[in-house]
Design a protein around this motif. Structure first.
Motif, short mmCIF file in Angstrom:
data_model
loop_
_atom_site.label_atom_id
_atom_site.label_comp_id
_atom_site.label_asym_id
_atom_site.label_seq_id
_atom_site.Cartn_x
_atom_site.Cartn_y
_atom_site.Cartn_z
N MET A 125 0.85 -1.20 0.00
CA MET A 125 0.00 0.00 0.00
C MET A 125 0.89 1.25 0.00
O MET A 125 1.90 1.30 0.71
CB MET A 125 -0.90 0.01 1.23
CG MET A 125 -1.84 -1.20 1.32
SD MET A 125 -3.15 -1.19 0.08
CE MET A 125 -4.30 -0.06 0.86
N LYS A 126 0.48 2.25 -0.74
CA LYS A 126 1.21 3.50 -0.79
C LYS A 126 0.73 4.40 0.35
O LYS A 126 -0.47 4.61 0.52
CB LYS A 126 1.00 4.18 -2.15
CG LYS A 126 1.48 3.32 -3.32
CD LYS A 126 1.05 3.92 -4.64
CE LYS A 126 1.37 2.96 -5.77
NZ LYS A 126 0.58 1.73 -5.69
N LYS A 127 1.67 4.96 1.08
CA LYS A 127 1.34 5.76 2.26
C LYS A 127 0.98 7.20 1.87
O LYS A 127 1.68 7.81 1.06
CB LYS A 127 2.51 5.75 3.23
CG LYS A 127 2.83 4.36 3.77
CD LYS A 127 4.03 4.38 4.70
CE LYS A 127 5.31 4.60 3.94
NZ LYS A 127 6.49 4.50 4.84
N TRP A 167 -9.79 4.70 -0.77
CA TRP A 167 -8.34 4.73 -0.88
C TRP A 167 -7.71 3.33 -0.96
O TRP A 167 -6.82 3.09 -1.77
CB TRP A 167 -7.76 5.48 0.32
CG TRP A 167 -8.08 6.95 0.31
CD1 TRP A 167 -9.16 7.56 0.89
CD2 TRP A 167 -7.34 7.98 -0.34
NE1 TRP A 167 -9.14 8.92 0.66
CE2 TRP A 167 -8.02 9.19 -0.11
CE3 TRP A 167 -6.16 8.01 -1.09
CZ2 TRP A 167 -7.57 10.42 -0.59
CZ3 TRP A 167 -5.71 9.23 -1.56
CH2 TRP A 167 -6.40 10.41 -1.32
N GLU A 168 -8.18 2.42 -0.13
CA GLU A 168 -7.56 1.08 -0.09
C GLU A 168 -7.73 0.33 -1.40
O GLU A 168 -6.83 -0.40 -1.82
CB GLU A 168 -8.14 0.28 1.07
CG GLU A 168 -7.67 0.77 2.43
CD GLU A 168 -7.95 -0.23 3.54
OE1 GLU A 168 -8.41 -1.35 3.21
OE2 GLU A 168 -7.71 0.10 4.71
N SER A 169 -8.89 0.48 -2.02
CA SER A 169 -9.11 -0.22 -3.29
C SER A 169 -8.18 0.31 -4.38
O SER A 169 -7.89 -0.38 -5.37
CB SER A 169 -10.57 -0.07 -3.75
OG SER A 169 -10.85 1.29 -4.06
N SER A 202 -0.57 6.29 -9.21
CA SER A 202 -0.29 4.93 -8.77
C SER A 202 0.57 4.20 -9.78
O SER A 202 1.54 3.51 -9.42
CB SER A 202 -1.60 4.17 -8.54
OG SER A 202 -1.34 2.87 -8.08
N LYS A 203 0.25 4.37 -11.06
CA LYS A 203 1.05 3.74 -12.11
C LYS A 203 2.47 4.29 -12.11
O LYS A 203 3.44 3.54 -12.24
CB LYS A 203 0.40 3.99 -13.48
CG LYS A 203 -0.92 3.26 -13.68
CD LYS A 203 -1.50 3.60 -15.05
CE LYS A 203 -2.87 2.94 -15.25
NZ LYS A 203 -3.46 3.32 -16.56
#
Length: 463
Positions: free
Chosen positions: A1-3, A23-25, A120-121
């Protein structure tokens, strides 16, 4: 997971952002929030987030000041500017700092989703690139360390990306796979916390693939590269397909070793069909021994040397063949098959040479007879070799061995004796006699005659 870290002086923003999207998805986790840039900088130092969502105008320290100071301290993260002001100057400053995006309050959910997905990518690509660089340093660079989080590793080298079947594992979820390219070769590094005994490659066609066993990598990855380098030495035996220690063991189990093949080759040397049948077991011996490339080439040269020496002794012939003449060709071969074909051709040349010598034992007598009949012509070893279809160097060695003198010395004796006879029994001039015995230059004839009889032609005639 990204913080994710949220830095905004408005409590409503800090408390509301976690509910704007799932956010988690999306692969994110909100880890903390701060009410100004000063506290935000402390949070960055403490949590080292991947993404910071920040306001620009805040007490104690602005958002841009916070980002700039954090970057100067060596922290790397992406950021999204949140502002109620559509001031282009702020946007330009944010761009200079490498900020990912600039969003106006209130936050548009769809716009934020697009930004997060793109970000994210980008983050994944950057992390993959960093990881790839780290692995390259551990494998081929100066980094001598291993992986603390993994116990075992397996390295695969191939000539193209993701060879068919290379990624075929029985427990793929338990293994991390890293792909990378180095010095014109593709690699896959498999990482796991236990050896995957069941792992195996599918049929890889005709492509060359080198596979290491599973090895401990906690302290260093260098042993994996060493095994690849060691296995490469056997590519000479197996130019295509999978190459691994397991494969080599299986292949050796199929082979057998035959002793005294060179002696049998010597025995059957002039029996062409029988000799041809011996090359296959000779080749199989190399597969059984599984010597590396350089050792095979060296052994082939030694075997050819042994054969030529014993052939000369057995058949009482003199061969011009020398290993240095074929050494370059042998060391340029790319496979055992090329090597054996080259050795066959060399032996065939030697067979032809020996056969000619055995079928022409009276060649020296023929040379003498031809010279006595044609001494007045332009003669040399090269001309004689062409006349009798022999190598001139070979004829020269053989003539000297059997007569104790060189061919040119013998030719000169014949001419001098003929010149002597003509001088004693005719009135021809000296220059005419010189031409009659094969000398176009009368001065050269004078010199040779005087060296031979210790008198000039005229002095000899007078005496």
């Amino acid at each position: 997971m990204k913080k994710v870290l949220i830095v905004d002086d408005e409590a409503a923003i800090r408390e509301g952002i976690p509910y704007v999207v799932d956010w988690e998805s999306l692969g994110y986790q909100i880890i903390a929030s701060a009410e100004n840039g000063l506290v935000g900088l402390e949070m960055i130092r403490k949590y080292q987030p991947d993404l910071v969502m920040l306001d620009i105008q805040m007490p104690a320290k602005t958002g841009l000041e916070m980002v700039k100071e954090a970057q100067e301290e060596g922290f790397h993260f992406h950021s999204i500017i949140l502002s109620g002001y559509s001031d282009f100057e702020y946007a330009k400053q944010a761009i200079k700092l490498g900020t990912a995006s600039y969003l106006l309050k209130p936050i548009d959910e769809d716009e934020l989703l697009i930004i997060l997905e793109e970000l994210s990518k980008k983050v994944d690509q950057e992390k993959a690139e960093e990881e790839r660089y780290m692995v390259l340093e551990k494998l081929f660079g100066k980094d001598q360390t291993g992986f603390e989080s993994y116990k075992y590793g397996q390295l695969i080298q191939s000539q193209s990306a993701r060879s068919q079947g290379v990624n075929h594992l029985d427990h793929p979820t338990e293994i991390k796979v890293l792909d990378f390219y180095h010095q014109k070769q593709y690699y896959q590094l498999f990482l796991a916390n236990h050896e995957i005994v069941q792992q195996g490659l599918k049929e890889v066609g005709r492509e060359a693939v080198i596979v290491t066993p599973w090895m401990p990598i906690k302290h260093s990855l260098k042993p994996l590269v060493s095994v690849i380098s060691e296995l490469k030495k056997y590519r000479y035996l197996y130019p295509k397909g999978e190459l691994s220690y397991t494969f080599l063991e299986k292949q050796k189990a199929k082979m057998s070793f035959e002793d005294d093949l060179l002696e049998e080759m010597l025995k059957q040397f002039l029996n062409i069909n029988q000799l041809l049948n011996l090359w296959e077991p000779y080749k199989q011996n190399y597969f059984y021994q599984q010597k590396p490339e350089e050792a095979i080439k060296w052994q082939a040269l030694q075997d050819l040397d042994w054969l030529t020496q014993h052939i000369q002794s057995k058949f009482s012939v003199e061969l011009i063949w020398e290993s240095k003449d074929v050494q370059g060709d042998i060391y340029q071969t790319k496979s055992i098959t090329e090597l054996i074909n080259l050795m066959k051709k060399e032996i065939e040349k030697i067979q032809l040479d020996v056969s000619n010598q055995l079928n022409s034992q009276d060649i020296i007598s023929e040379m003498k007879h031809y010279t006595q009949e044609n001494y007045q012509k332009d003669l040399s070893l090269k001309i004689i070799g062409e006349r009798f279809n022999y190598n001139s160097a070979y004829l020269g060695k053989k003539f000297r061995k059997e007569t104790g003198k060189t061919y040119l010395a013998y030719l000169e004796e014949i001419r001098m004796e003929k010149a002597k006879d003509i001088l004693l029994h005719s009135n021809f001039m000296v220059y005419e006699i010189a031409e009659m015995v094969g000398y176009s230059n009368v001065d050269y004839f004078y010199k040779k005659f005087k060296n031979h009889f210790h008198l000039s032609p005229n002095e000899f005639r007078k005496n």
